[in-house]
Design a protein around this motif. Structure first.
Motif, PDB file in Angstrom:
ATOM      1  N   TRP A 246      92.369  60.204  27.680  1.00  0.00           N
ATOM      2  CA  TRP A 246      91.992  59.223  28.693  1.00  0.00           C
ATOM      3  C   TRP A 246      91.896  59.855  30.079  1.00  0.00           C
ATOM      4  N   LEU A 247      92.810  60.752  30.415  1.00  0.00           N
ATOM      5  CA  LEU A 247      92.878  61.312  31.764  1.00  0.00           C
ATOM      6  C   LEU A 247      91.978  62.537  31.944  1.00  0.00           C
ATOM      7  N   SER A 248      91.408  63.052  30.862  1.00  0.00           N
ATOM      8  CA  SER A 248      90.625  64.291  30.925  1.00  0.00           C
ATOM      9  C   SER A 248      89.128  63.998  30.924  1.00  0.00           C
ATOM     10  N   ALA A 249      88.408  64.713  31.785  1.00  0.00           N
ATOM     11  CA  ALA A 249      86.959  64.564  31.839  1.00  0.00           C
ATOM     12  C   ALA A 249      86.273  65.369  30.740  1.00  0.00           C
ATOM     13  N   SER A 250      86.990  66.339  30.177  1.00  0.00           N
ATOM     14  CA  SER A 250      86.406  67.235  29.176  1.00  0.00           C
ATOM     15  C   SER A 250      87.443  67.570  28.114  1.00  0.00           C
ATOM     16  N   SER A 251      86.957  67.839  26.914  1.00  0.00           N
ATOM     17  CA  SER A 251      87.853  68.250  25.834  1.00  0.00           C
ATOM     18  C   SER A 251      88.462  69.619  26.101  1.00  0.00           C
ATOM     19  N   LYS A 252      87.924  70.347  27.084  1.00  0.00           N
ATOM     20  CA  LYS A 252      88.474  71.654  27.452  1.00  0.00           C
ATOM     21  C   LYS A 252      89.781  71.525  28.232  1.00  0.00           C
ATOM     22  N   GLN A 253      90.181  70.283  28.535  1.00  0.00           N
ATOM     23  CA  GLN A 253      91.410  70.061  29.299  1.00  0.00           C
ATOM     24  C   GLN A 253      92.628  69.823  28.400  1.00  0.00           C
ATOM     25  N   TYR A 254      92.448  69.830  27.083  1.00  0.00           N
ATOM     26  CA  TYR A 254      93.606  69.597  26.216  1.00  0.00           C
ATOM     27  C   TYR A 254      93.453  70.329  24.892  1.00  0.00           C
ATOM     28  N   GLU A 255      94.602  70.667  24.320  1.00  0.00           N
ATOM     29  CA  GLU A 255      94.661  71.288  23.009  1.00  0.00           C
ATOM     30  C   GLU A 255      95.840  70.684  22.247  1.00  0.00           C
ATOM     31  N   VAL A 256      95.633  70.419  20.966  1.00  0.00           N
ATOM     32  CA  VAL A 256      96.716  69.994  20.082  1.00  0.00           C
ATOM     33  C   VAL A 256      96.960  71.133  19.100  1.00  0.00           C
ATOM     34  N   ILE A 257      98.149  71.712  19.143  1.00  0.00           N
ATOM     35  CA  ILE A 257      98.483  72.887  18.349  1.00  0.00           C
ATOM     36  C   ILE A 257      99.542  72.516  17.309  1.00  0.00           C
ATOM     37  N   SER A 258      99.236  72.765  16.050  1.00  0.00           N
ATOM     38  CA  SER A 258     100.215  72.533  14.981  1.00  0.00           C
ATOM     39  C   SER A 258     101.087  73.777  14.832  1.00  0.00           C
ATOM     40  N   VAL A 259     102.373  73.622  15.061  1.00  0.00           N
ATOM     41  CA  VAL A 259     103.304  74.735  14.957  1.00  0.00           C
ATOM     42  C   VAL A 259     103.493  75.103  13.485  1.00  0.00           C
ATOM     43  N   GLY A 260     103.469  76.390  13.208  1.00  0.00           N
ATOM     44  CA  GLY A 260     103.629  76.854  11.838  1.00  0.00           C
ATOM     45  C   GLY A 260     105.067  77.209  11.515  1.00  0.00           C
ATOM     46  N   ALA A 261     105.431  77.045  10.254  1.00  0.00           N
ATOM     47  CA  ALA A 261     106.796  77.379   9.833  1.00  0.00           C
ATOM     48  C   ALA A 261     107.056  78.874   9.903  1.00  0.00           C
ATOM     49  N   ASP A 262     105.986  79.685   9.972  1.00  0.00           N
ATOM     50  CA  ASP A 262     106.130  81.141   9.989  1.00  0.00           C
ATOM     51  C   ASP A 262     106.086  81.726  11.408  1.00  0.00           C
ATOM     52  N   TRP A 263     106.151  80.875  12.436  1.00  0.00           N
ATOM     53  CA  TRP A 263     106.099  81.385  13.806  1.00  0.00           C
ATOM     54  C   TRP A 263     107.446  82.040  14.139  1.00  0.00           C
ATOM     55  N   ILE A 264     107.424  83.356  14.312  1.00  0.00           N
ATOM     56  CA  ILE A 264     108.663  84.062  14.644  1.00  0.00           C
ATOM     57  C   ILE A 264     108.560  84.795  15.976  1.00  0.00           C
ATOM     58  N   GLY A 265     107.420  84.661  16.652  1.00  0.00           N
ATOM     59  CA  GLY A 265     107.230  85.270  17.963  1.00  0.00           C
ATOM     60  C   GLY A 265     106.209  84.486  18.753  1.00  0.00           C
ATOM     61  N   ASN A 266     105.907  84.950  19.974  1.00  0.00           N
ATOM     62  CA  ASN A 266     105.000  84.187  20.822  1.00  0.00           C
ATOM     63  C   ASN A 266     103.530  84.544  20.635  1.00  0.00           C
ATOM     64  N   GLU A 267     103.216  85.390  19.648  1.00  0.00           N
ATOM     65  CA  GLU A 267     101.827  85.799  19.448  1.00  0.00           C
ATOM     66  C   GLU A 267     100.914  84.623  19.124  1.00  0.00           C
ATOM     67  N   ASN A 268     101.454  83.618  18.421  1.00  0.00           N
ATOM     68  CA  ASN A 268     100.642  82.445  18.076  1.00  0.00           C
ATOM     69  C   ASN A 268     100.314  81.596  19.290  1.00  0.00           C
ATOM     70  N   ILE A 269     101.062  81.784  20.377  1.00  0.00           N
ATOM     71  CA  ILE A 269     100.823  81.024  21.602  1.00  0.00           C
ATOM     72  C   ILE A 269     100.049  81.861  22.622  1.00  0.00           C
ATOM     73  N   LEU A 270     100.550  83.051  22.882  1.00  0.00           N
ATOM     74  CA  LEU A 270     100.026  83.859  23.988  1.00  0.00           C
ATOM     75  C   LEU A 270      99.161  85.027  23.526  1.00  0.00           C
ATOM     76  N   GLY A 271      98.961  85.185  22.230  1.00  0.00           N
ATOM     77  CA  GLY A 271      98.124  86.262  21.745  1.00  0.00           C
ATOM     78  C   GLY A 271      98.830  87.614  21.788  1.00  0.00           C
ATOM     79  N   TYR A 272      98.045  88.681  21.668  1.00  0.00           N
ATOM     80  CA  TYR A 272      98.649  90.009  21.653  1.00  0.00           C
ATOM     81  C   TYR A 272      97.595  91.058  21.995  1.00  0.00           C
ATOM     82  N   ALA A 273      98.090  92.193  22.495  1.00  0.00           N
ATOM     83  CA  ALA A 273      97.205  93.307  22.824  1.00  0.00           C
ATOM     84  C   ALA A 273      96.759  94.009  21.546  1.00  0.00           C
ATOM     85  N   ASP A 274      95.482  94.292  21.468  1.00  0.00           N
ATOM     86  CA  ASP A 274      94.912  94.969  20.299  1.00  0.00           C
ATOM     87  C   ASP A 274      95.410  96.410  20.279  1.00  0.00           C
ATOM     88  N   ALA A 275      96.162  96.759  19.245  1.00  0.00           N
ATOM     89  CA  ALA A 275      96.734  98.106  19.165  1.00  0.00           C
ATOM     90  C   ALA A 275      95.671  99.171  18.916  1.00  0.00           C
TER      91      ALA A 275
END
Length: 588
Positions: A246-275
């Motif tokens: 309702w408050l957003s003018a664009s779908s680019k203003q929100y994300e719905v993220i399903s948390v996984g049971a295998d999340w053990i670090g922040n890579e699923n949120i913040l990504g990671y540097a390509d080794a």
């Protein structure tokens, strides 16, 4: 139609009546030559119709004379609106618009009015047109005047009155803030935003209780991290999506993220540097949303983490928590050479709202007090009435509710976050007494709260007052903060937790006896309440159970509690202790 009607009036000679010169005229006519309210507007204010020639209303306005406005908001009661005759016009009587204000009002000036039909409350402020021989108007106010006229366009009621469509209201109020920073507070801006969201929900078959929705919005404005907990399918994610859409003018203003049971670090949120490629960074939708929010700081952005406790939240969310609390940046990779469009560090922007949902069952993990202490925790429960309402239209999609229809309110929402959140003296003194009383009792069980909790509760009160509006009362705010900030951290075995819950139950049940002594707010029965609470904390087993849960001759019925939400939650947690020997906020 909602309860709140925004109206603008341009002063003209016939209705201003040069009240400044004639306000001392003896007789009704002299006192009532003020501001005409035309029939189309009056019918919006009073759609039920008015048979009497005079109607009493309440008024709110800034103390001052128009040229010099203080931050003090004055509320008066029993001001009259009188029928001019012929069914064409009604006049705001002179008593409704304080006389000293007319010393600086001239023909052409604008009067911005928010009328609350339920409370019969008129809140108003004036924006003046230009300087003349007797007054000097700043360039800012002159430009504000022109901006508001451009937004209004042609009057949609006769004789220089406007009933602007809801999308224009936040723009007009935003302009008025250039003249006075607290214009939004006076004109009930947050209450208006809340009402429009509720109207959008209702018109699309999504019922959200007013108490729950005001707590939700107030919590977001207090701190941009809110946790929604409750049984699976109780509407937690649905509520978060509804407000974000309702408050957003664009779908680019929100994300719905399903948390996984295998999340053990922040890579699923913040990504990671390509080794393998030092010029590349593997991004995520979460990180991209954060970067967009940082680019478009005037717009709200929403990040919804669904089922946050499917994994240990500290494993993947600790960087987020630390940055939200300290304001310090999060380092994404080493070195200062940028990888693509991803900087080596980011700071979470203040226009990013993080909403987490928690489902409680055998597949999920508990939240630590450290996490709960950094958020407002709102519990969802499904009542029979809510289920009945839902079944009338069970297939409503959240996207149908909103899709940006409240986008014009987005900037106002962000502006509200910047408010210092200072309470009036009486409310602040009352809150101080309450918090110190809870602190005294909790400290006896080594569960006292710290500066952060006290600060956030104070800020919540300010936001809650603005969102609820004129019918706000202290007890609703304190009840919300007790159940959202104090109770969520309580969990453990019967031996450890039962005395704490018993003591808090007494504090939440008993009536307060407030008085004002020489301008100072006092709680007459403070020591009595503390004594009763500490006595209850010493009760044992069956004696305690009968105190709160006995079916016959119940000493403390929930409907009589001072803080009903909190007291009801405490009794449910005590019952779980009775049955299972352990309790927590999420499970109780």
């Amino acid at each position: 139609m909602g309860n709140m009607i925004f109206t603008v009036r341009k002063f003209v000679n016939s209705n201003i009546g040069w009240f400044y010169e004639t306000r001392n005229t003896i007789g009704e006519h002299g006192r009532e030559r003020a501001v005409n309210i035309n029939s189309p507007v009056f019918e919006q204010w009073f759609p039920e119709g008015v048979s009497t020639p005079r109607v009493n209303i309440n008024t709110r306005y800034f103390q001052g004379n128009g040229a010099e406005l203080s931050n003090e908001i004055v509320k008066d009661i029993g001001r009259p609106i009188a029928n001019q005759g012929g069914g064409k016009n009604w006049r705001l009587a002179g008593e409704a618009i304080p006389g000293q204000y007319y010393g600086s009002i001239r023909t052409g000036d604008l009067m911005l009015m928010m009328f609350d039909r339920k409370e019969r409350l008129l809140s108003w402020i004036c924006v003046r047109k230009e300087s003349d021989d007797t007054r000097t108007i700043s360039k800012v106010e002159e430009q504000t005047y022109e901006s508001i006229l451009n937004i209004l366009g042609n009057p949609n009621a006769d004789r220089n009155m406007w009933l602007p469509e809801s999308a224009k209201v936040p723009l007009i109020i935003s302009k008025a803030k250039s003249v006075h920073p607290l214009a939004g507070e006076l004109l009930l801006e947050m209450s208006y935003i809340h009402e429009k969201w509720q109207e959008a929900n209702k018109s699309n078959g999504l019922e959200v209780s007013s108490i729950l929705s005001t707590r939700f919005i107030s919590s977001l404005l207090t701190k941009q991290f809110v946790i929604l907990t409750g049984m699976t399918g109780s509407g937690k994610t649905r509520l978060a999506q509804s407000f974000a859409h309702w408050l957003s003018a664009s779908s680019k203003q929100y994300e719905v993220i399903s948390v996984g049971a295998d999340w053990i670090g922040n890579e699923n949120i913040l990504g990671y540097a390509d080794a393998l490629d030092k010029s590349n960074y593997v991004s995520t939708s979460v990180l991209e949303l954060i970067l967009r929010a940082d680019t478009y700081k005037e717009l709200p952005h929403f990040l919804v983490f669904d089922e946050m406790n499917l994994s240990h939240v500290e494993r993947y969310f600790s960087d987020f928590l630390s940055s939200m609390e300290s304001g310090e940046p999060i380092n994404l990779y080493s070195g200062s050479e940028q990888r693509g469009h991803i900087p080596y560090k980011i700071t979470l922007p203040p226009n990013l709202f993080v909403i987490g949902t928690i489902n409680v069952d055998e597949t999920t993990y508990s939240f630590s007090p450290k996490v709960l202490d950094r958020a407002n925790v709102i519990e969802f429960r499904v009542s029979e009435e809510m289920l009945s309402s839902f079944l009338e239209n069970p297939f409503t999609k959240v996207t149908e509710v909103s899709s940006g229809s409240g986008a014009n309110f987005g900037e106002s929402f962000i502006e509200m976050i910047k408010s210092p959140g200072r309470l009036d003296n009486d409310t602040m003194q009352q809150l101080k007494i309450e918090l110190l009383m809870f602190f005294r009792v909790l400290s006896k069980f080594n569960l006292e709260f710290g500066f952060r909790t006290a600060k956030e509760i104070t800020r919540f009160f300010y936001m809650h007052k603005n969102v609820v509006g004129p019918n706000w009362d202290f007890h609703s705010g304190m009840d919300a903060q007790c159940i959202q900030k104090m109770l969520p951290k309580i969990s453990g075995s019967r031996k450890k937790i039962e005395p704490i819950l018993a003591a808090l139950g007494i504090l939440c049940f008993h009536e307060r006896k407030w008085k004002i002594n020489q301008g100072i707010v006092e709680l007459e029965n403070l020591e009595e309440l503390v004594s009763l609470a500490l006595q209850a904390g010493k009760l044992q087993d069956q004696e305690l159970y009968l105190l709160f849960e006995g079916s016959e001759g119940l000493k403390y019925p929930i409907e009589n509690a001072q803080y009903k939400l909190s007291f009801d939650k405490i009794t449910r947690m005590l019952l779980q202790l009775e049955q299972q020997g352990f309790t927590s906020f999420s499970e109780g």
